[in-house]
Design a protein around this motif. Sequence first.
Motif, mmCIF file in Angstrom:
data_model
loop_
_atom_site.group_PDB
_atom_site.id
_atom_site.type_symbol
_atom_site.label_atom_id
_atom_site.label_comp_id
_atom_site.label_asym_id
_atom_site.label_seq_id
_atom_site.Cartn_x
_atom_site.Cartn_y
_atom_site.Cartn_z
ATOM 1 N N VAL A 31 -3.933 -2.747 4.423
ATOM 2 C CA VAL A 31 -5.342 -3.140 4.561
ATOM 3 C C VAL A 31 -5.767 -3.197 6.027
ATOM 4 N N TRP A 67 11.089 -10.110 -1.919
ATOM 5 C CA TRP A 67 10.070 -9.251 -2.535
ATOM 6 C C TRP A 67 8.662 -9.747 -2.179
ATOM 7 N N ARG A 78 12.949 -2.447 -0.129
ATOM 8 C CA ARG A 78 13.288 -1.703 -1.340
ATOM 9 C C ARG A 78 14.469 -0.757 -1.099
ATOM 10 N N TYR A 112 17.679 -2.635 -0.607
ATOM 11 C CA TYR A 112 18.179 -3.141 -1.887
ATOM 12 C C TYR A 112 18.854 -2.027 -2.688
ATOM 13 N N ALA A 131 13.519 -2.632 -8.089
ATOM 14 C CA ALA A 131 12.949 -2.874 -6.753
ATOM 15 C C ALA A 131 11.470 -2.473 -6.715
ATOM 16 N N ARG A 146 3.783 -7.686 -7.566
ATOM 17 C CA ARG A 146 3.236 -8.598 -6.552
ATOM 18 C C ARG A 146 2.011 -7.992 -5.853
ATOM 19 N N ILE A 147 2.060 -6.685 -5.638
ATOM 20 C CA ILE A 147 0.913 -6.016 -5.012
ATOM 21 C C ILE A 147 -0.276 -6.027 -5.979
ATOM 22 N N THR A 154 -8.671 0.146 0.985
ATOM 23 C CA THR A 154 -7.290 0.458 1.319
ATOM 24 C C THR A 154 -6.286 -0.285 0.431
ATOM 25 N N ALA A 155 -6.636 -1.521 0.003
ATOM 26 C CA ALA A 155 -5.735 -2.266 -0.888
ATOM 27 C C ALA A 155 -5.648 -1.558 -2.239
ATOM 28 N N ASN A 193 4.051 6.127 -7.454
ATOM 29 C CA ASN A 193 5.478 6.082 -7.174
ATOM 30 C C ASN A 193 6.242 5.623 -8.425
ATOM 31 N N GLU A 197 9.335 -4.926 -8.815
ATOM 32 C CA GLU A 197 9.240 -6.239 -8.162
ATOM 33 C C GLU A 197 8.118 -6.205 -7.112
ATOM 34 N N LEU A 198 8.045 -5.084 -6.387
ATOM 35 C CA LEU A 198 6.978 -4.953 -5.387
ATOM 36 C C LEU A 198 5.635 -4.699 -6.058
ATOM 37 N N GLN A 252 1.406 2.915 -5.153
ATOM 38 C CA GLN A 252 2.576 2.290 -5.777
ATOM 39 C C GLN A 252 2.680 2.682 -7.253
ATOM 40 N N ARG A 267 -1.832 -9.477 -6.050
ATOM 41 C CA ARG A 267 -2.636 -9.752 -4.861
ATOM 42 C C ARG A 267 -3.925 -8.942 -4.817
ATOM 43 N N THR A 268 -3.973 -7.845 -5.601
ATOM 44 C CA THR A 268 -5.214 -7.064 -5.650
ATOM 45 C C THR A 268 -5.999 -7.376 -6.924
ATOM 46 N N MET A 323 -11.948 -6.641 -2.596
ATOM 47 C CA MET A 323 -10.832 -6.109 -1.785
ATOM 48 C C MET A 323 -11.269 -4.834 -1.075
ATOM 49 N N PRO A 324 -10.729 -4.589 0.103
ATOM 50 C CA PRO A 324 -11.059 -3.329 0.785
ATOM 51 C C PRO A 324 -10.500 -2.141 0.003
ATOM 52 N N GLU A 330 -6.242 1.616 -2.753
ATOM 53 C CA GLU A 330 -5.485 2.865 -2.500
ATOM 54 C C GLU A 330 -3.989 2.590 -2.479
ATOM 55 N N TYR A 331 -3.650 1.478 -1.867
ATOM 56 C CA TYR A 331 -2.237 1.135 -1.748
ATOM 57 C C TYR A 331 -1.623 0.869 -3.123
ATOM 58 N N LEU A 368 1.051 -5.092 2.065
ATOM 59 C CA LEU A 368 -0.379 -5.070 1.749
ATOM 60 C C LEU A 368 -1.195 -5.330 3.016
#
Lengths: 164, 164
Positions: B161, B149, B99, B102, A110, A117-118, A4-5, A15, A113-114, A12, A121-122, A1-2, A7-8, B157
């Motif tokens: 990215v 979501w 988010r 919601y 909320a 999934r993130i 940035t993913a 947060n 849930e995000l 999260q 995907r990473t 993965m790059p 980092e993202y 993402l």
Amino acid sequence: MPDTAEEYLVTQLKNAHALEQMSLRMTAAASKAAEDDQLRKIFDTHHQQTETHERLIRERLEAHGEGPSALKDIAARVAAVGKGAAAVVPDDKPGRIVRDGYIQEQTEIASYELLRRIADRTGDRETVRAAERILEDEREAAAKLAHNWERAAELSLQAAVGGR
Amino acid sequence: MPDTAEEYLVTQLKNAHALEQMSLRMTAAASKAAEDDQLRKIFDTHHQQTETHERLIRERLEAHGEGPSALKDIAARVAAVGKGAAAVVPDDKPGRIVRDGYIQEQTEIASYELLRRIADRTGDRETVRAAERILEDEREAAAKLAHNWERAAELSLQAAVGGR
């Protein structure tokens, strides 16, 4: 993965950690403010769960090379949200703590849930598992609070009528 | 009922009206920010519903002798909440708008669950009916957002990215 993913994902997680810190304060304050045993028990139980959630997310941050020092900048954000929320809060304690507690749980739902999934995907399976475990507790807490609208309305109205 | 119960109901109506004003801004901003047709449609539909909600609650305030002038002091509170919420918002647009949307719906759900019970206990049937009608729309909007979501995580993402 790059990069940035990654980092993202870390953003999260930070947060989520800020939300858990906010939740620790909120549940402690709500338990103290609750003049009703049933409501107090909900907040006490969830405060204990939240201690575990804070640790789970902190461990995931550490796994991504983020130490506690990286969390310092979030304190100001947490304070800002608290200030914002307090600004719309009417002065009815029982209704307020149930409502604010419910909103806090839904905010966390909320976010997780995000996050799950993130993380999925990473390719971060550990974070997926932590998010799923925490989501279960948050949903349970939100449902418990939602069962107390009637009680909260009754207590708030009593306080408004009898308390002045 | 004593004056204090009436006062309390009016406070809750003012709070609900502040939330509707916040929701009008939020749904307009989210629709503008959405780069996805499916998400934009959800916010556009709910913006139209919110215009009706704002009117319904304004009419209930007027029925209690509260004119639009009484709402002025709420603007500062609304602004404070927006500022607080923006402070914890990460810079991922699709995830953020779903988010935050919601959370806004859940905040309104909590407020109307309390309002309709307080109105019922103070004998204001019209407010009970308005709150129940609005609750239906808020629940529908929250459910629609919660169905997205996966989409929100994917788009966020991609933005993280691909967007740097």
